[in-house]
Design an enzyme around this catalytic site. Structure first.
Site, PDB file in Angstrom:
ATOM      1  N   ASP A  49       0.844  -1.230  -0.127  1.00  0.00           N
ATOM      2  CA  ASP A  49       0.059   0.089  -0.015  1.00  0.00           C
ATOM      3  C   ASP A  49       0.871   1.229  -0.099  1.00  0.00           C
ATOM      4  O   ASP A  49       1.723   1.334   0.651  1.00  0.00           O
ATOM      5  CB  ASP A  49      -0.912  -0.094   1.393  1.00  0.00           C
ATOM      6  CG  ASP A  49      -2.112   0.851   0.921  1.00  0.00           C
ATOM      7  OD1 ASP A  49      -2.427   1.238  -0.037  1.00  0.00           O
ATOM      8  OD2 ASP A  49      -2.546   1.346   2.128  1.00  0.00           O
ATOM      9  N   HIS A  79      -3.599  13.737   1.278  1.00  0.00           N
ATOM     10  CA  HIS A  79      -3.955  12.921   2.273  1.00  0.00           C
ATOM     11  C   HIS A  79      -2.673  13.002   3.333  1.00  0.00           C
ATOM     12  O   HIS A  79      -2.743  13.214   4.744  1.00  0.00           O
ATOM     13  CB  HIS A  79      -4.148  11.657   1.847  1.00  0.00           C
ATOM     14  CG  HIS A  79      -4.057  10.628   3.028  1.00  0.00           C
ATOM     15  ND1 HIS A  79      -5.206  10.677   3.694  1.00  0.00           N
ATOM     16  CD2 HIS A  79      -3.298   9.622   3.464  1.00  0.00           C
ATOM     17  CE1 HIS A  79      -5.106   9.596   4.582  1.00  0.00           C
ATOM     18  NE2 HIS A  79      -3.791   8.925   4.404  1.00  0.00           N
ATOM     19  N   GLU A  84     -10.325   3.901   3.985  1.00  0.00           N
ATOM     20  CA  GLU A  84      -9.472   4.762   3.260  1.00  0.00           C
ATOM     21  C   GLU A  84     -10.035   4.517   1.660  1.00  0.00           C
ATOM     22  O   GLU A  84      -9.969   3.331   1.192  1.00  0.00           O
ATOM     23  CB  GLU A  84      -7.981   4.247   3.202  1.00  0.00           C
ATOM     24  CG  GLU A  84      -7.520   5.005   4.676  1.00  0.00           C
ATOM     25  CD  GLU A  84      -5.983   4.790   4.813  1.00  0.00           C
ATOM     26  OE1 GLU A  84      -5.596   4.005   4.054  1.00  0.00           O
ATOM     27  OE2 GLU A  84      -5.380   5.480   5.780  1.00  0.00           O
ATOM     28  N   GLU A 116      -9.408   4.148  -1.891  1.00  0.00           N
ATOM     29  CA  GLU A 116      -8.002   3.912  -2.815  1.00  0.00           C
ATOM     30  C   GLU A 116      -8.605   3.290  -3.932  1.00  0.00           C
ATOM     31  O   GLU A 116      -9.594   2.724  -4.354  1.00  0.00           O
ATOM     32  CB  GLU A 116      -7.185   2.982  -1.782  1.00  0.00           C
ATOM     33  CG  GLU A 116      -6.750   3.643  -0.398  1.00  0.00           C
ATOM     34  CD  GLU A 116      -5.476   2.945   0.131  1.00  0.00           C
ATOM     35  OE1 GLU A 116      -4.853   2.187  -0.541  1.00  0.00           O
ATOM     36  OE2 GLU A 116      -5.292   3.042   1.389  1.00  0.00           O
ATOM     37  N   ASP A 159      -9.045   0.329   2.147  1.00  0.00           N
ATOM     38  CA  ASP A 159      -8.097   0.098   3.214  1.00  0.00           C
ATOM     39  C   ASP A 159      -8.763   0.500   4.637  1.00  0.00           C
ATOM     40  O   ASP A 159      -8.295   1.559   5.118  1.00  0.00           O
ATOM     41  CB  ASP A 159      -6.730   0.886   2.929  1.00  0.00           C
ATOM     42  CG  ASP A 159      -5.844   0.484   3.755  1.00  0.00           C
ATOM     43  OD1 ASP A 159      -5.908  -0.271   4.657  1.00  0.00           O
ATOM     44  OD2 ASP A 159      -4.821   1.457   4.140  1.00  0.00           O
ATOM     45  N   ARG A 210      -7.769   3.850  13.493  1.00  0.00           N
ATOM     46  CA  ARG A 210      -6.944   4.966  13.875  1.00  0.00           C
ATOM     47  C   ARG A 210      -6.340   5.065  15.333  1.00  0.00           C
ATOM     48  O   ARG A 210      -5.254   5.461  15.706  1.00  0.00           O
ATOM     49  CB  ARG A 210      -7.726   6.285  13.650  1.00  0.00           C
ATOM     50  CG  ARG A 210      -8.177   6.584  12.230  1.00  0.00           C
ATOM     51  CD  ARG A 210      -7.107   6.411  11.252  1.00  0.00           C
ATOM     52  NE  ARG A 210      -7.821   6.647   9.842  1.00  0.00           N
ATOM     53  CZ  ARG A 210      -6.906   6.472   8.733  1.00  0.00           C
ATOM     54  NH1 ARG A 210      -5.809   5.779   8.819  1.00  0.00           N
ATOM     55  NH2 ARG A 210      -7.576   6.438   7.662  1.00  0.00           N
ATOM     56  N   GLN A 232      -3.676   2.402  15.308  1.00  0.00           N
ATOM     57  CA  GLN A 232      -2.539   2.898  14.437  1.00  0.00           C
ATOM     58  C   GLN A 232      -1.890   3.971  15.196  1.00  0.00           C
ATOM     59  O   GLN A 232      -0.451   3.971  15.076  1.00  0.00           O
ATOM     60  CB  GLN A 232      -3.190   3.397  13.243  1.00  0.00           C
ATOM     61  CG  GLN A 232      -2.139   3.839  11.962  1.00  0.00           C
ATOM     62  CD  GLN A 232      -2.658   4.681  10.940  1.00  0.00           C
ATOM     63  OE1 GLN A 232      -4.146   4.645  10.872  1.00  0.00           O
ATOM     64  NE2 GLN A 232      -2.020   5.102   9.912  1.00  0.00           N
ATOM     65  N   LYS A 275      -4.228  -2.122  10.335  1.00  0.00           N
ATOM     66  CA  LYS A 275      -4.641  -2.264   8.627  1.00  0.00           C
ATOM     67  C   LYS A 275      -4.798  -3.739   8.188  1.00  0.00           C
ATOM     68  O   LYS A 275      -5.631  -3.814   7.270  1.00  0.00           O
ATOM     69  CB  LYS A 275      -3.467  -1.735   7.890  1.00  0.00           C
ATOM     70  CG  LYS A 275      -3.126  -0.222   8.090  1.00  0.00           C
ATOM     71  CD  LYS A 275      -3.773   0.792   7.512  1.00  0.00           C
ATOM     72  CE  LYS A 275      -3.420   2.115   7.403  1.00  0.00           C
ATOM     73  NZ  LYS A 275      -4.072   2.977   6.790  1.00  0.00           N
ATOM     74  N   THR A 323      -9.067  -5.662   4.187  1.00  0.00           N
ATOM     75  CA  THR A 323      -8.890  -4.494   2.858  1.00  0.00           C
ATOM     76  C   THR A 323      -9.978  -5.262   1.816  1.00  0.00           C
ATOM     77  O   THR A 323     -10.210  -6.202   1.654  1.00  0.00           O
ATOM     78  CB  THR A 323      -7.584  -4.757   2.320  1.00  0.00           C
ATOM     79  OG1 THR A 323      -6.716  -4.539   3.348  1.00  0.00           O
ATOM     80  CG2 THR A 323      -7.456  -3.644   1.034  1.00  0.00           C
ATOM     81  N   GLU A 344      -9.668  12.498   8.094  1.00  0.00           N
ATOM     82  CA  GLU A 344      -9.675  13.799   7.432  1.00  0.00           C
ATOM     83  C   GLU A 344     -10.757  14.757   7.567  1.00  0.00           C
ATOM     84  O   GLU A 344     -10.727  15.975   7.885  1.00  0.00           O
ATOM     85  CB  GLU A 344      -9.018  13.786   5.879  1.00  0.00           C
ATOM     86  CG  GLU A 344      -7.635  13.444   5.932  1.00  0.00           C
ATOM     87  CD  GLU A 344      -7.340  12.749   4.519  1.00  0.00           C
ATOM     88  OE1 GLU A 344      -7.025  13.647   3.757  1.00  0.00           O
ATOM     89  OE2 GLU A 344      -7.547  11.638   4.284  1.00  0.00           O
TER      90      GLU A 344
HETATM   91 MN    MN Z   1      -4.088   3.047   2.816  1.00  0.00          MN
END
Ligand code: MN
Length: 439
Positions: A138, A145, A210, A212, A244, A248, A251, A264, A268, A385
């Site tokens: 990834d 971002h 996420e 993507e 993804d 948080r 993380q 993560k 996915t 975000e």
């Molecule tokens: Mn990602």
């Protein structure tokens, strides 16, 4: 090298009426690949191509011996339960198969009668992953971002000094990649709140998505060899949608010093349909690097990449809560973006960078682009975000509020390509739903 050809002709129509509607993701100019079987059946999974609201069963087609040359060889690999063998054949074989499928499915096909027997309604099928994904990487290819996330953690220096030189990435986990339609459990892990020094083990309270895209590697490169930016145009089989999922809070505690891990690798989700590089050819766009930024190093540069290295792909992400689903309320769009506005690096640059050290990419490997946040507030690709790290809530159309994902929430990603000189093509849908944690 793939350029626009007869298969992209906007005047082409299919004998499958639903492919000619103008609003379908799957007109005859698209012809994306997936792995499918009839839902609830014990049939073997095999490869298919989307046409309108139908799937063309390529195993059934292969048995009819309507193809010749490279296309005949290519269709024989499509009885497999993955696209890996087709991917490994390389761009000339993919192109030959596409040209044959385009002619066979056209409105003046001489074989319409027998081909109708090879069609299965998409409404009646279930999908498996398009490929056996040996390795998954990834990236972090959106500068917007990276800057937005950096600001939350390092207000003084949002973007680290290497960002504009190195396409940043990490090795993800392939075993937990699932196909759209899946439900996955909220992860449990170590969390250490602000001001705390001792972590606790709990279900994530800051679960995020996420937005993507994924790149499927077609042609492999041997260990010790590298793929140039220009070669990479032909090495990439196609693109899919990718979510993804990211915890948080897990993380934030684990990511230093080696990057994301358990935050993560619990899941996915990717779309079943892979839109080929050739189908994307009419939507290629210039790769533009701001004159104030460092220009890419020579191994990340080519004239072709500058002229047509990016792709104009409109992106849309929606959230549907359990209550919205129960009430029949449409998913709420949270993000409208575009790949070309979000990505600081092109797909070819990601492949060139990944292999510059001699790393061997293999057929079926998946590269995620990283969260494709654009420059505007309505094109952010993660809740982290949108909510400025959980400080602002988002109001849903039914009055519910969200900062991070709740149990029962579903995330739906869609994408399409549009231009004045080509027929609109789409990627279908990438949907995933969050189940409660098992604690
Ligand atoms: Mn990602």
């Amino acid at each position: 090298m793939i350029f626009v050809n007869d298969t992209h002709n906007p005047a082409l129509k299919s004998f499958v009426d639903s492919a000619n509607s103008g609003s379908t993701d799957f007109p005859i100019q698209n012809l994306p690949f997936a792995v499918f079987r009839r839902a609830g059946s014990k049939e073997d999974f095999r490869c298919g191509v989307a046409i309108g609201d139908q799937v063309l069963d390529l195993t059934a087609l292969g048995k009819m011996h309507l193809l010749s040359g490279d296309a005949a060889q290519a269709v024989q690999t499509c009885s497999d339960s993955s696209l890996n063998r087709l991917m490994s054949l390389g761009a000339p074989a993919w192109s030959a198969l596409r040209a044959s499928l385009s002619r066979l499915l056209s409105i003046d096909s001489p074989h319409e009668g027998v081909l109708r027997g090879c069609l299965v309604p998409q409404a009646d099928v279930e999908y498996d992953l398009p490929a056996r994904i040996g390795d998954y990487t990834d990236f972090y290819a959106s500068v917007h971002h990276a800057t937005n996330v950096g600001k939350l953690f390092r207000p003084d220096q949002p973007l680290l000094p290497n960002y504009k030189w190195v396409p940043i990435g990490y090795h993800g986990r392939s075993s937990s990649i699932g196909v759209a339609g899946q439900s996955l459990k909220r992860p449990v892990g170590q969390v250490c709140g602000a001001g705390q020094t001792v972590p606790v083990t709990q279900a994530s309270r800051r679960l995020d998505f996420e937005l993507e895209m994924g790149l499927f590697i077609g042609s492999s490169n041997a260990l010790g060899t590298s793929v140039s930016v220009d070669q990479a145009f032909d090495n990439i089989f196609g693109m899919c949608l990718l979510n993804d999922w990211s915890a948080r809070d897990i993380q934030g505690w684990e990511y230093q010093p080696l990057g994301p891990f358990l935050s993560k690798n619990f899941g996915t989700t990717i779309s079943p349909w892979v839109v080929t590089s050739e189908a994307l050819a009419p939507f290629r766009a210039p790769f533009v690097r701001d004159a104030a930024d460092p220009q890419p190093l020579p191994y990340l540069t080519s004239d072709r990449n500058s002229q047509r290295g990016s792709v104009n792909i409109a992106l849309e992400l929606s959230l549907e809560t359990q209550a919205m689903r129960d009430a029949g309320v449409a998913p709420q769009v949270l993000c409208n973006g575009n790949f070309k506005d979000a990505a600081y690096w092109t797909p070819q640059q990601l492949v060139a960078h990944h292999t510059v050290n001699g790393c061997n990419l293999q057929s079926g490997d998946l590269l995620g682009t990283g969260t494709l946040s654009g420059p505007t507030p309505d094109s952010l690709g993660s809740l982290l975000e949108m909510t400025e790290g959980g400080k602002k809530s988002i109001a849903m159309s039914n009055g519910q509020m969200r900062t991070f994902l709740e149990d029962g929430d579903a995330i739906v990603i869609r994408a399409f390509c549009q231009s004045d000189s080509a027929v609109r093509i789409g990627f279908g849908e990438c949907r995933g739903t969050i189940l409660p944690a098992t604690t």
